[in-house]
Design an enzyme around this catalytic site. Sequence first.
Site, PDB file in Angstrom:
ATOM      1  N   CYS A  37      31.976  62.771  33.186  1.00 50.66           N
ATOM      2  CA  CYS A  37      32.957  62.233  31.838  1.00 50.66           C
ATOM      3  C   CYS A  37      32.042  61.489  31.065  1.00 50.66           C
ATOM      4  O   CYS A  37      31.865  60.134  30.889  1.00 50.66           O
ATOM      5  CB  CYS A  37      33.889  61.756  32.789  1.00 50.66           C
TER       6      CYS A  37
ATOM      7  N   CYS B 211      33.871  58.745  29.537  1.00 50.20           N
ATOM      8  CA  CYS B 211      34.086  57.482  30.495  1.00 50.20           C
ATOM      9  C   CYS B 211      32.716  56.937  30.192  1.00 50.20           C
ATOM     10  O   CYS B 211      32.365  55.696  30.458  1.00 50.20           O
ATOM     11  CB  CYS B 211      34.317  58.134  32.406  1.00 50.20           C
TER      12      CYS B 211
END
Length: 172
Positions: free
Chosen positions: A131, A134
């Site tokens: 991700c 993130c």
Amino acid sequence: MTIDALKSQMPDFAKDVKLNLSNIASDESLTDQQKYGLMVACAIATRSQVVREAFLAEAADKLSAEALTAAKGAATLMGMNNIYYRFVHLASNKDYGSMPAKLRMNFIARPGVDKVDFELWSLAVSAINGCGMCIDSHESILRDNGLTTEQIQTAIRFAAIIQSAAIALEAL
């Protein structure tokens, strides 16, 4: 099972993984709590029972109960957040980025350990889960709180080694 036992299970084609596993416990760029918390969070993120059990055993006498819980919490919450925010980041329809996530994340506010340690574990798990949104968020918080690029790189190196150990065992 410990890291040494895990190394003994590495097939010949994973000799490099075995050698890399040999070096992570002796790393001195991170505190013991950061290092062993990383091992636990990353091992859980691999979804390999063998790898998870090896690193939980390795960390058993190195982490407090609170740190062990926080490492497990980092892996669990990133399992949720990485799916959601990766979708938001990758979706062509940018409307999702302005919508509230409606995901409970209270554990992040009070993980029971130093915020930097929890962020470091969350970063490594986010790297395993792929991700980018993130990764950028956790990396920025870590840099703002004084971690060096070398320390952050070490955390990602741990994630890469632990993930590759799980893949090597899966390939048997």
